[in-house]
Design an enzyme around this catalytic site. Structure first.
Site, PDB file in Angstrom:
ATOM      1  N   HIS A 360       3.103  68.115 -19.649  1.00 59.00           N
ATOM      2  CA  HIS A 360       2.665  68.067 -18.465  1.00 59.00           C
ATOM      3  C   HIS A 360       1.178  68.346 -18.045  1.00 59.00           C
ATOM      4  O   HIS A 360       0.608  67.800 -17.403  1.00 59.00           O
ATOM      5  CB  HIS A 360       3.645  68.969 -17.227  1.00 59.00           C
ATOM      6  CG  HIS A 360       4.956  68.209 -17.234  1.00 59.00           C
ATOM      7  ND1 HIS A 360       5.937  68.381 -17.807  1.00 59.00           N
ATOM      8  CD2 HIS A 360       4.920  67.214 -16.067  1.00 59.00           C
ATOM      9  CE1 HIS A 360       7.070  67.772 -17.328  1.00 59.00           C
ATOM     10  NE2 HIS A 360       6.556  67.154 -16.468  1.00 59.00           N
ATOM     11  N   GLU A 601      16.070  58.888 -14.635  1.00 57.85           N
ATOM     12  CA  GLU A 601      15.357  59.465 -15.741  1.00 57.85           C
ATOM     13  C   GLU A 601      16.413  60.024 -16.711  1.00 57.85           C
ATOM     14  O   GLU A 601      15.840  60.587 -17.788  1.00 57.85           O
ATOM     15  CB  GLU A 601      14.261  60.407 -15.287  1.00 57.85           C
ATOM     16  CG  GLU A 601      14.670  61.576 -14.227  1.00 57.85           C
ATOM     17  CD  GLU A 601      13.333  62.455 -13.988  1.00 57.85           C
ATOM     18  OE1 GLU A 601      12.293  62.135 -14.718  1.00 57.85           O
ATOM     19  OE2 GLU A 601      13.455  63.342 -13.032  1.00 57.85           O
ATOM     20  N   ASP A 625      10.604  60.903 -18.839  1.00 57.02           N
ATOM     21  CA  ASP A 625      11.820  61.254 -19.209  1.00 57.02           C
ATOM     22  C   ASP A 625      12.847  60.332 -19.638  1.00 57.02           C
ATOM     23  O   ASP A 625      13.524  60.548 -20.927  1.00 57.02           O
ATOM     24  CB  ASP A 625      12.374  62.041 -18.039  1.00 57.02           C
ATOM     25  CG  ASP A 625      11.847  63.628 -18.262  1.00 57.02           C
ATOM     26  OD1 ASP A 625      11.737  64.235 -19.182  1.00 57.02           O
ATOM     27  OD2 ASP A 625      11.431  64.037 -16.852  1.00 57.02           O
ATOM     28  N   CYS A 672       7.289  55.692 -11.775  1.00 61.36           N
ATOM     29  CA  CYS A 672       6.248  56.623 -11.622  1.00 61.36           C
ATOM     30  C   CYS A 672       6.138  57.237 -13.003  1.00 61.36           C
ATOM     31  O   CYS A 672       5.447  58.106 -12.887  1.00 61.36           O
ATOM     32  CB  CYS A 672       6.666  57.591 -10.531  1.00 61.36           C
ATOM     33  SG  CYS A 672       8.249  58.394 -10.760  1.00 61.36           S
TER      34      CYS A 672
END
Ligand code: PEP
Ligand code: MG
Length: 751
Positions: A360, A601, A625, A672
């Protein structure tokens, strides 16, 4: 054998530098295996040969003078075969190469194992015996195990040693990691050390030895007082054994030999923190290496005591460190919180020893347009505080003490980038539309307020993913409903009337909140995303209420649920959203029910995409993911980063399937994940029929330029071709060639 193996590895880990590492290996292996000789050969990158670096049993004068090319002699054969060679009579082997300097004619039995790190043969570990005998299977297996365990330590010690030598001469040193955020940063390293961690205290010299000694003595005194006070306070609650621990701590602090060792190092101009950390770590390792389990357990106590004193040292120093003008943040495992502490105008790049391009913190770096290298495993990061660095976020490389020539080269790349950005500026006001008039919504992913301005400047048509966990990560407790409402309002207002898709809290995995720790062996398969918030409706309801309140009068909110793995989770979450809405209407808020969507995901959601689509207002694929779960590759693990392919044929098939099923279920489908921001990936997503591509603001102009240069019909033919390919590398090359063919080479990474 296991005991010996463990103690050798521990001793080696505690060694100060490469010569000490090698010395322990040759000494201890010879002792444990009862051999006459143990030697280590290491690769010399300049001459591409393997050099005898340490020995017990051969003539010590030969160290540094015996060089073998790959394939030359027995050692060279171990290198090329990448497996052990075990011989009863070494001298009878055709590859045997006699070096008079070593005196090895006295030895017959030979066992050599390769030391392999990241698929490269770093060196060879050899044992020899005078008599003619084959080493047995157990001995061979022992040496193989040991070599595998030592490879990482040797690589690290080599890098540290090289850097120290280079530091003295200020010569350029290069380290490799993973390309995590594109771009080039030229600046100065600023090390982020986690508080009170002995292992990550930066190596630094002090100017004023007396002041540093004073600091150290004061910290010891403060720690002593603190421990006494705590011991007193807890006296009634502790049994005798537990009380003894406090006494043991005090007597360790009173142990003058420790204080002398630390003071000596300070006199050699180390800072008090570094000197203390080095000495305490040596003690920790000594305890860890002990065979008696009671003493081994004491290692944790020593570590704890070390950390306490370190904390006092830090408190006293109270150095509000000034960030350099061009700060490159460097740490063992950088976090979003560390990033947020640096004034934005000073921060130019990031380097992290752990993590990968899909961590992240890397995603945030991309969103902020900060070049980043993750997973720089060999970087002795604690030794480069304040040094000049060049971060190449395209190739995942990092240069310490860059030469003037290298700097010039990178300066010109930075200039080229500026030029490209200027050329793409005019696209901001143009729609995301292909040459044959097909419209695709190009939205942005946001998380920090800083993203908003960049996104609007680049012509974002909406927000496809607002990662609400970012404001949660930057606090020391859950934000209240009102605090959340204010943060969300800012986002919604900034983009209104454009839509803003707010994702409900997606913590777990690698997004840990310091104030809500989740300890799991397998966090990415554990309590993550919607699973956490369904189990904590008070958190979920508070968040959803804050979002809806924030949307009053704007009506541009969309709510998105992360990590949905089946219909039941969606329905349970929907009930809560509807309840929150009804409550707010009752309370008098003038709001409309926002569209509710889900992220796809998890592989199970791909196979249920049709059923899910019929129940929601929109779907958005979280390809980061989805890729990790389809390929079973931890997105955060640099060791397997080479196996993580967003363009893997299996991922592309899943992506096609989701959009087809979504449209059959009459819902719009977006994406996304990071793939949407890759010009090549965007071509395929356009062809598949994705309605929305949501990406970081940095990539938006590149993707828009790409889409405006192609016709959808052409990309569908390209997709047809790509879907027949079997490996990701072939797909990547095909897409790059395609972009070059369109004259869009400038959008690819600079050479
Ligand atoms: C994804 O998984 O693709 C995604 C966009 O979510 P995150 O990266 O925040 O997990
Ligand atoms: Mg995700």
């Amino acid at each position: 054998m296991l005991g010996s193996l463990r103690s050798i590895v521990q001793e080696v880990n505690a060694a100060r530098d490469l010569p000490a590492v090698l010395d322990i290996i040759v000494h201890r292996v010879r002792e444990v295996m009862h051999t006459k000789v143990c030697s280590v050969y290491l690769r010399d990158n300049h001459s591409d040969t393997y050099v005898l670096m340490a020995t017990r049993g051969l003539n010590p004068d030969a160290v540094g003078h015996v060089h073998l090319a790959p394939g030359e002699g027995l050692v060279g054969n171990v290198v090329t075969r990448e497996e052990p060679i075990n011989l009863e009579r070494a001298e009878a082997h055709p590859a045997y190469h006699y070096f008079p300097a070593t005196g090895e004619e006295r030895f017959s039995a030979f066992l050599g194992t390769p030391i392999i790190h990241h698929r490269q043969v770093l060196g060879v570990l050899v044992v020899q015996q005078a008599e003619q005998r084959r080493f047995d299977e157990g001995e061979e297996a022992f040496l193989v195990t040991l070599s595998a365990q030592l490879a990482g330590v040797i690589a690290h010690a080599e890098a540290t040693g090289a850097l120290a030598a280079i530091g003295q001469q200020r010569r350029e040193a290069k380290f490799s990691g993973l390309a995590a955020s594109p771009g080039v940063a030229i600046g100065r390293a600023h090390i982020v050390a986690p508080p009170a961690n002995l292992a990550t205290v930066p190596f630094a010299c002090c100017m004023d030895v007396d002041a540093e000694l004073e600091l150290f003595n004061q910290a010891l005194a403060n720690a002593r007082t603190e421990i006494r006070e705590v011991g007193e306070r807890l006296k009634g609650d502790l049994n005798r054994e537990e009380r003894a621990l406090f006494d043991a701590y005090i007597s360790m602090l009173d142990d003058s030999s420790i204080a002398v060792e630390v003071s000596d190092r300070i006199r050699q101009q180390l800072t008090a923190s570094r000197a203390w950390a080095e000495v305490m770590l040596e003690h920790v390792r000594r305890f860890e290496a002990m065979s008696d389990s009671y003493f081994r357990d004491r290692a944790a106590d020593v570590r704890d005591l070390g950390a306490r004193v370190l904390m006092h040292l830090r408190q006293q120093q109270q150095i509000e460190r000034d960030y350099p003008e061009k700060t490159i943040l460097v740490g063992e495992e950088l976090t979003a919180a560390a990033l947020a502490q640096v004034p934005r105008e000073k921060l130019v790049g990031l380097v992290s020893v752990k993590g990968s391009a899909n961590s992240h913190v890397a995603i945030i770096a991309r969103a902020m347009g900060l070049p980043a290298v993750m997973g720089a495993q060999e970087l002795p990061f604690e030794r480069i505080d304040g040094e000049d660095l060049v971060v190449d976020g395209y190739r995942g490389e990092l240069f310490v003490h860059p030469s003037p020539e290298l700097r010039r080269r990178y300066d010109s790349i930075v200039e080229e980038e500026r030029e490209l950005a200027r050329n793409l500026d005019h696209l901001a006001s143009l729609p995301g539309e292909t040459a044959d008039g097909h419209r695709v919504r190009l939205w942005v992913n946001t998380g920090l307020m800083a993203d908003v301005v960049r996104s609007l400047e680049r012509g974002a048509e909406g927000v496809g993913l607002y990662r609400t966990e970012v404001p949660f990560l930057l606090r020391d407790r859950f934000p209240s409903e009102e605090e959340q409402r204010e943060i969300y309002r800012e986002q919604l207002e900034a983009f209104a009337p454009r839509p803003v898709t707010m994702r409900t809290l997606d913590i777990g995995g690698d997004k840990a909140l310091a104030y809500f720790p989740i300890e799991e062996t397998n966090p990415f398969l554990g309590w993550r995303g919607i699973r956490v918030t369904l189990d904590h409706p008070e958190i979920f309801l508070g968040q959803v209420r804050a979002m809806m309140k924030a949307s009053e009068g704007l009506d541009n909110l969309r709510i998105m649920l992360p990590m949905i793995s089946g219909v039941a989770e969606l329905e349970a979450a929907r009930k809560l959203v509807e309840r929150a809405y009804a409550e707010l209407v009752d309370e008098g808020f003038k709001i409309t029910m926002p569209p509710l969507g889900i992220m796809i995901e998890v592989p199970s959601a791909v196979y249920q995409a049709r059923e899910l689509a019929e129940r929601v207002d929109f779907m958005s694929v979280g390809s980061n993911d989805l890729t990790q779960y389809l390929l079973a590759v931890d997105r955060n693990n640099s060791r397997v980063a080479g196996n993580y392919h967003a363009l893997h044929p299996a991922v592309l098939r899943a992506l096609s399937e989701v959009v087809r099923a979504g449209h059959e279920g009459h819902t719009k489908v977006g994406i996304c994940g990071e793939l949407a921001g890759d010009p090549g990936g965007a071509l395929l997503l356009l062809a598949m029929g994705y309605d929305v591509l949501s990406m970081n603001a940095t990539n938006l102009p590149r993707v828009k330029a790409t889409l405006r240069a192609v016709s959808r019909a052409d990309t569908q033919r390209l997709l047809e071709r790509v879907l027949h390919m079997q490996c990701p590398e072939e797909i990547e090359t095909t897409l790059q060639d395609y972009l070059k063919g369109l004259g869009l080479k400038a959008l690819l990474q600079p050479q």
